[in-house]
Design an enzyme around this catalytic site. Structure first.
Site, short mmCIF file in Angstrom:
data_model
loop_
_atom_site.label_atom_id
_atom_site.label_comp_id
_atom_site.label_asym_id
_atom_site.label_seq_id
_atom_site.Cartn_x
_atom_site.Cartn_y
_atom_site.Cartn_z
N ASP A 62 2.81 -0.40 13.40
CA ASP A 62 2.65 -0.11 11.98
C ASP A 62 1.61 1.00 11.82
O ASP A 62 0.47 0.84 12.23
CB ASP A 62 2.18 -1.40 11.30
CG ASP A 62 1.96 -1.21 9.82
OD1 ASP A 62 2.76 -0.51 9.20
OD2 ASP A 62 0.98 -1.76 9.29
N THR A 95 4.57 3.88 6.52
CA THR A 95 3.19 4.34 6.73
C THR A 95 3.10 5.38 7.83
O THR A 95 2.25 6.26 7.80
CB THR A 95 2.29 3.14 7.09
OG1 THR A 95 2.97 2.34 8.04
CG2 THR A 95 2.00 2.31 5.87
N THR A 96 4.00 5.28 8.81
CA THR A 96 4.01 6.30 9.88
C THR A 96 4.64 7.58 9.34
O THR A 96 4.13 8.67 9.57
CB THR A 96 4.82 5.80 11.09
OG1 THR A 96 4.58 4.41 11.27
CG2 THR A 96 4.43 6.53 12.34
N ASP A 397 5.56 -6.03 5.85
CA ASP A 397 6.29 -4.80 5.55
C ASP A 397 7.64 -5.10 4.90
O ASP A 397 8.03 -4.47 3.93
CB ASP A 397 6.53 -3.98 6.84
CG ASP A 397 5.35 -3.07 7.12
OD1 ASP A 397 4.32 -3.27 6.47
OD2 ASP A 397 5.45 -2.18 7.97
#
Length: 529
Positions: A62, A95-96, A397
């Site tokens: 994550d 998020t990446t 997530d």
């Protein structure tokens, strides 16, 4: 002569070298951070093993977690850490992606700056491009209904596919969808509070044993001295006072010289506790949840013994911050004083029981709650702590993805399709713009190709061939063509059920551009000692 003098006065030399250097340093630092998480993008992305100073080891995929744990010292690189945090808050997933996009945009800006374009121009063009990008994304989104459970499950499983626990996505995705749908309030569908979904982690078993429980779960044993461990038709009291002899507020010691006095003290203690328990029993209460107490023991052995005699099941040491969740679930009121202990403040449940798990651990389950609040509990199991923690993060997530869909009911294809489409449409739009803007927008359009490029690269495919083929397919009007990582070729991604909420993509683009604009506007770092 006079003319020569004036030109000399106006042509003073301004040294811009330092400003350029600082900008370069900022951009390079931020890019390095982006490259660090780039390899963990997508379903075939690698995981990072983070070992903290305290010797704790975290294995995760994550982006937000990785960056959070990395100790970044360069001020501009900290922006990217904040960036993935804000994406985590807004959308929960992607998020990446957001960091990788920011890194690519910075790289594009760097080449524009070195061609001599002013940073403000670059920044304004970026802003325009991001607004246009959101329009393009919204145009290619597919509306979805909350009653359409399959679509929700598909998007949740897409989010889980890039995680360590991806092989369990068939179990965790429907679980996440059901959990969010149970806590959604039909009157206020926009406000989904993920605090209403309590995740209880219990070591042992495998991730397969993870389950959702309509009710409450406590990760502790029933504290009983031979009392009941299973109660049907339970009347549950949540108390915040202590069932133990009172203490004075000051440090004191009582010296007892005579044995009969000692007896009297013990007798008083017993009567005090019995009086409390009789009041509790009189309301018909047969399950007690006792809040942890700091000042003195919440329950003593003596009071536990009498509670067991009164056939009352006791769960002690309930954390203070759990009280709100418990009372919301049970639809009861916390009782802070024995005098206020009345039947109308109790909660009702069909069954409270202690359930032994296969490996010697025990949990307490409360099920069949009457007038239950809109909450739910998820019990996450796993063979070791690393797996459990990662399962919890992945589940979070997936929950966020479903929450996004509840807030903004649109789906969009995954697998690099939206980015390539953006890149193509912005490229076309750049030709219409005049002057420097068109030049900048074109550079940004090319920068967005980093997502499909990285996806292909992480999957071990030939990135250049794949991205070229993707462009070709999109140019022929196949909007939803994307990289199918499992087959290693390009297919219509919507048919492969690789979908994500629109909110994830739009917020990734807007947040990344905001961050890049901020970094571009900085021309000096002043350290204050």
């Amino acid at each position: 002569m006079a003319a020569a003098k004036t030109t000399k006065a106006t042509e003073t030399f301004v040294d811009n070298k330092r400003k350029d250097d600082i900008r370069m340093a900022n951009i390079t630092a931020a890019q390095t951070v982006a490259d660090a998480v780039r390899t963990s993008l997508g379903p075939k992305g690698m995981d990072k093993m983070i070992s903290t100073s305290s010797g704790e080891v975290i294995i995760t995929n994550d982006g937000a977690t990785i960056l959070n744990k990395m100790e970044v010292l360069q001020p501009a690189a900290k922006f990217l850490v904040e960036l993935s945090k804000s994406q985590d808050i807004v959308a929960g997933d992607g998020t990446t992606t957001v960091v990788v996009i920011a890194g690519a945009l910075l790289k594009a800006s760097l080449s524009l700056l070195s061609s001599g374009i002013h940073p403000t121009v670059v920044s304004d063009a970026l802003h325009k491009a991001s607004i246009k990008a959101v329009e393009v994304l919204s145009a290619m989104a597919v509306p979805v209904e909350l009653s359409d459970r399959d679509s929700l499950v598909k998007s949740a499983s897409t989010s889980l596919n890039s995680k360590v626990v991806s092989q369990y996505s068939t179990l965790l995705a429907p679980l996440a969808v059901d959990a969010v749908l149970t806590v959604v309030d039909p009157e206020k569908p926009d406000l989904v509070d993920l605090k209403d979904i309590k995740i209880v982690k219990k070591l042992g078993g495998t991730v397969d044993d993870t389950e959702m429980i309509r009710g409450l779960v406590f990760d502790k044993k029933v504290s009983h001295a031979g009392g009941p461990t299973r109660v049907e038709n339970a009347k549950i009291g949540v108390i915040q006072f202590q069932i133990s002899p009172p203490k004075t507020d000051i440090e004191q010691s009582i010296v007892v010289s005579d044995y009969s006095q000692m007896d009297r003290i013990l007798k008083e203690e017993r009567n005090y506790i019995l009086g409390m328990i009789k009041k509790i029993k009189a309301t018909g209460c047969n399950v007690l949840l006792i809040q942890k107490s700091i000042l003195r023991d919440a329950v003593t052995d003596l009071s536990l013994h009498y509670l067991a005699k009164a056939k009352i099941l006791v769960i002690k040491d309930v954390e203070r911050d759990e009280i709100e969740f418990i009372t919301k679930t049970l639809n009861c009121l916390p009782i802070s004083n024995i005098e206020h202990f009345r039947a109308e403040k109790l909660g009702y449940a069909d069954l409270v029981e202690e359930v032994p798990l296969g490996d010697g651990g025990k949990i307490v389950k409360l099920t069949g709650i009457k007038d239950m609040g809109r909450t739910t509990s998820v019990l996450v199991r796993g063979s070791n702590q690393l797996v459990i923690d990662e399962a919890e993060r992945s589940l979070h997530d997936a929950l966020c993805v479903v929450r996004c869909l509840v807030n903004k009911k649109f789906l969009i294809a995954g697998g690099g399709a939206p980015e390539i489409e953006l890149s193509r449409q912005l490229g076309v739009w750049a030709k219409v713009l005049q002057g420097m803007e068109g030049y900048c927008v074109r550079a940004f359009a090319e920068a967005l190709e980093v997502i499909p490029y990285t996806l292909a690269e992480n999957a071990g495919l030939n990135p250049i061939a794949i991205v070229t083929e993707l462009r070709n397919r999109h140019a022929q009007g196949e909007i939803n063509a994307g990289i199918n990582v499992r087959k290693g070729q390009i297919t219509n991604i919507l048919e492969e059920n690789v979908v994500q909420p629109l909110l994830v993509s739009t917020s990734a683009i807007t947040l990344a551009t905001e961050c890049v604009r901020m970094i571009l506007k900085i021309d000096d770092i002043v350290t204050v000692r």
